[in-house]
Design an enzyme around this catalytic site. Structure first.
Site, short mmCIF file in Angstrom:
data_model
loop_
_atom_site.label_atom_id
_atom_site.label_comp_id
_atom_site.label_asym_id
_atom_site.label_seq_id
_atom_site.Cartn_x
_atom_site.Cartn_y
_atom_site.Cartn_z
N ALA A 151 31.89 -107.05 14.80
CA ALA A 151 30.50 -107.29 15.23
C ALA A 151 30.36 -108.62 15.96
CB ALA A 151 29.57 -107.27 14.02
N ILE A 163 27.98 -110.90 15.71
CA ILE A 163 27.63 -112.06 14.88
C ILE A 163 28.86 -112.59 14.13
CG2 ILE A 163 26.83 -110.57 12.96
CD1 ILE A 163 25.52 -114.08 13.85
N ARG A 219 37.02 -99.91 13.17
CA ARG A 219 37.29 -98.47 13.30
C ARG A 219 38.40 -98.25 14.32
NH1 ARG A 219 31.53 -96.86 15.17
NH2 ARG A 219 32.02 -98.74 16.35
N LYS A 246 22.08 -109.77 6.54
CA LYS A 246 20.70 -109.37 6.31
C LYS A 246 20.31 -108.28 7.28
CE LYS A 246 18.87 -110.34 9.61
NZ LYS A 246 19.10 -109.91 11.03
N1 LIG Z 1 22.51 -113.86 10.13
C1 LIG Z 1 22.42 -113.84 11.43
O1 LIG Z 1 22.25 -114.89 12.09
C2 LIG Z 1 22.57 -112.56 12.16
C3 LIG Z 1 22.60 -112.56 13.57
C4 LIG Z 1 22.84 -111.36 14.24
C5 LIG Z 1 22.98 -110.17 13.51
N2 LIG Z 1 22.90 -110.19 12.15
C6 LIG Z 1 23.06 -108.94 11.39
O2 LIG Z 1 24.42 -108.56 11.50
C7 LIG Z 1 24.53 -107.16 11.61
C8 LIG Z 1 25.35 -106.83 12.86
O3 LIG Z 1 24.67 -107.27 14.01
P1 LIG Z 1 25.43 -107.42 15.43
O4 LIG Z 1 24.43 -107.59 16.48
O5 LIG Z 1 26.50 -108.44 15.28
O6 LIG Z 1 26.08 -105.96 15.53
P2 LIG Z 1 27.10 -105.35 16.58
O7 LIG Z 1 27.64 -106.38 17.49
O8 LIG Z 1 26.45 -104.14 17.14
O9 LIG Z 1 28.32 -104.92 15.64
C9 LIG Z 1 28.24 -103.96 14.64
C10 LIG Z 1 29.67 -103.51 14.34
O10 LIG Z 1 29.62 -102.48 13.37
C11 LIG Z 1 30.68 -101.57 13.60
N3 LIG Z 1 30.11 -100.20 13.53
C12 LIG Z 1 30.37 -99.28 12.57
N4 LIG Z 1 29.69 -98.16 12.79
C13 LIG Z 1 28.99 -98.33 13.94
C14 LIG Z 1 28.10 -97.51 14.68
N5 LIG Z 1 27.80 -96.27 14.29
N6 LIG Z 1 27.58 -98.03 15.80
C15 LIG Z 1 27.84 -99.28 16.21
N7 LIG Z 1 28.69 -100.11 15.53
C16 LIG Z 1 29.26 -99.64 14.41
C17 LIG Z 1 31.32 -101.92 14.94
O11 LIG Z 1 32.57 -102.54 14.66
P3 LIG Z 1 34.00 -101.84 14.84
O12 LIG Z 1 33.90 -101.03 16.10
O13 LIG Z 1 34.90 -102.99 14.96
O14 LIG Z 1 34.26 -101.01 13.62
C18 LIG Z 1 30.39 -102.93 15.55
O15 LIG Z 1 31.10 -103.94 16.24
C19 LIG Z 1 23.11 -106.61 11.60
O16 LIG Z 1 22.79 -106.12 10.32
C20 LIG Z 1 22.24 -107.81 11.94
O17 LIG Z 1 20.97 -107.74 11.31
C21 LIG Z 1 22.70 -111.36 11.48
#
Ligand SMILES: NC(=O)c1ccc[n+]([C@@H]2O[C@H](COP(=O)([O-])OP(=O)(O)OC[C@H]3O[C@@H](n4cnc5c(N)ncnc54)[C@H](OP(=O)(O)O)[C@@H]3O)[C@@H](O)[C@H]2O)c1
Length: 328
Positions: A10, A12, A35, A95
């Site tokens: 991901a 983040i 994956r 979160k």
């Molecule tokens: N605390 C903070 O500052 C902060 C900031 C941003 C986001 N977040 C939280 O972190 C989480 C992820 O956010 P993000 O924006 O980093 O997400 P993202 O870039 O979209 O990444 C999500 C990851 O989940 C995996 N995945 C598994 N099933 C999936 C599906 N069906 N569709 C898409 N991805 C799938 C993928 O990894 P693989 O392909 O490698 O398996 C993907 O890279 C969220 O819950 C968000 O609320 C927190």
């Protein structure tokens, strides 16, 4: 050293939390799972992790991992936190850890049965600026708190982003509505009594793209709005009868501005400023979590706190539907 595994590649993780693990004094990045094995290998290589896994389950079965960081799409947080706990791994999950407060009971049982730590990744609660605001309110720097006013917005209409996909737990409230609520509860130690709200959904995505919320606490109210289709902005003000506190970059320090807390007190001329330089709250979160998982008595965000924060968000949706006050 606490050996971390990261479930997914991901954004983040790659941009903030994996670098924080690498910088943390008590942690080491042991593995990355995806994956897609090639993606896991690329991230593992980039950050010097010795292990890469082509599935999340493989990582959970590994003896090289003490705890996992889970930044999966929101709808998968409960399932993978449960699976990780049942595999005997400590869990730091992004979160919001769930989309409904009732789902957290299963996580509490898994934590207690398996003797692991499970914590929701509210990095803001580790930032010294929020500890400062809590201290200032407790010592009466602004008199009696009466009003908290907050906004958190960004513009994102990318249909491929999980924030715009209902099936992945998208929407403004789960993504960013959880922040004004968590910091208000954190600095006051109080819980909301009732909530009124308006929620607007995107006609194509079905996700909530705007929410306006009023939550009544004992003695003060919290009003805030969050949006996924408004120009990026974040702000929060705590207003008391003798002064008010502004937090310059309340949720994403560094990205929106630097961390600064300003106290305007009607008893003094001018304002008092507290600056916090380039403190990395992700690193503080990682270090605290690792210490707590290794048995040290260090405060980390608890699942009991997660239940209370999510109850407020649950009440927001109910209030929008009923058009009236809902008890939290
Ligand atoms: N605390 C903070 O500052 C902060 C900031 C941003 C986001 N977040 C939280 O972190 C989480 C992820 O956010 P993000 O924006 O980093 O997400 P993202 O870039 O979209 O990444 C999500 C990851 O989940 C995996 N995945 C598994 N099933 C999936 C599906 N069906 N569709 C898409 N991805 C799938 C993928 O990894 P693989 O392909 O490698 O398996 C993907 O890279 C969220 O819950 C968000 O609320 C927190």
């Amino acid at each position: 050293m606490f050996r971390w595994g990261v479930l997914s590649t991901a954004k983040i993780g790659v941009t903030a939390v994996i670098p924080a693990i690498c910088d943390a004094e008590n942690s080491v990045l042991s593995g990355v799972a995806s994956r897609d094995l090639a993606k896991a290998q690329a991230v593992a290589e980039r950050f010097g992790a010795p292990h890469a896994f082509g599935s999340y389950d493989e990582m959970l079965a590994s003896n090289e991992i003490d705890g996992v960081y889970i930044p999966l799409p929101t709808s998968q947080h409960v399932e993978w936190s449960l699976r990780a706990a049942e595999a005997g791994k400590h869990v730091l999950c992004e979160k919001p850890i769930s989309l409904h407060a009732s789902e957290i009971a299963a996580l509490q049982r898994a934590r207690d049965t398996n003797g692991v730590l499970i914590s929701e990744g509210f990095m803001v609660t580790y930032h010294p600026q929020w500890l400062k605001v809590r201290e200032l309110i407790a010592e009466g720097a602004i008199g009696t708190l009466r009003q908290v006013q907050a906004a958190f917005t960004y513009f994102n209409k990318d249909a491929g982003n999980m924030r715009n996909q209902l099936s992945l737990g998208g929407g403004a409230l789960p993504d960013i509505g959880v922040y004004p609520t968590v910091v208000t509860r954190f600095v006051t130690g109080k819980e909301p009594l009732r909530v009124a709200a308006t929620v607007e959904r995107d006609p194509d995505f079905g996700t909530d793209r705007y929410a306006s919320v009023r939550a009544d606490f004992d003695g003060f109210e919290l009003t805030f709005y969050v949006a996924t289709q408004l120009a990026a902005r974040q702000s929060i003000v705590f207003h008391g009868d003798k002064g008010y506190i502004e937090v310059l970059a309340p949720f994403n320090t560094g990205k929106y501005d630097h961390a600064k807390v300003t106290v305007h007190n009607s008893g003094h001329s001018g304002a008092t400023e507290y600056s916090f330089g380039d403190v990395n709250h992700y690193r503080l979160q990682v270090e605290a979590f690792a210490r707590a998982a290794q048995g040290e008595d260090v405060p980390v965000f608890s699942l009991e706190d997660s239940v209370l924060n999510q109850k407020l968000i649950d009440a927001v949706y109910r209030a929008d539907e009923s058009g009236t006050w809902e008890t939290v």
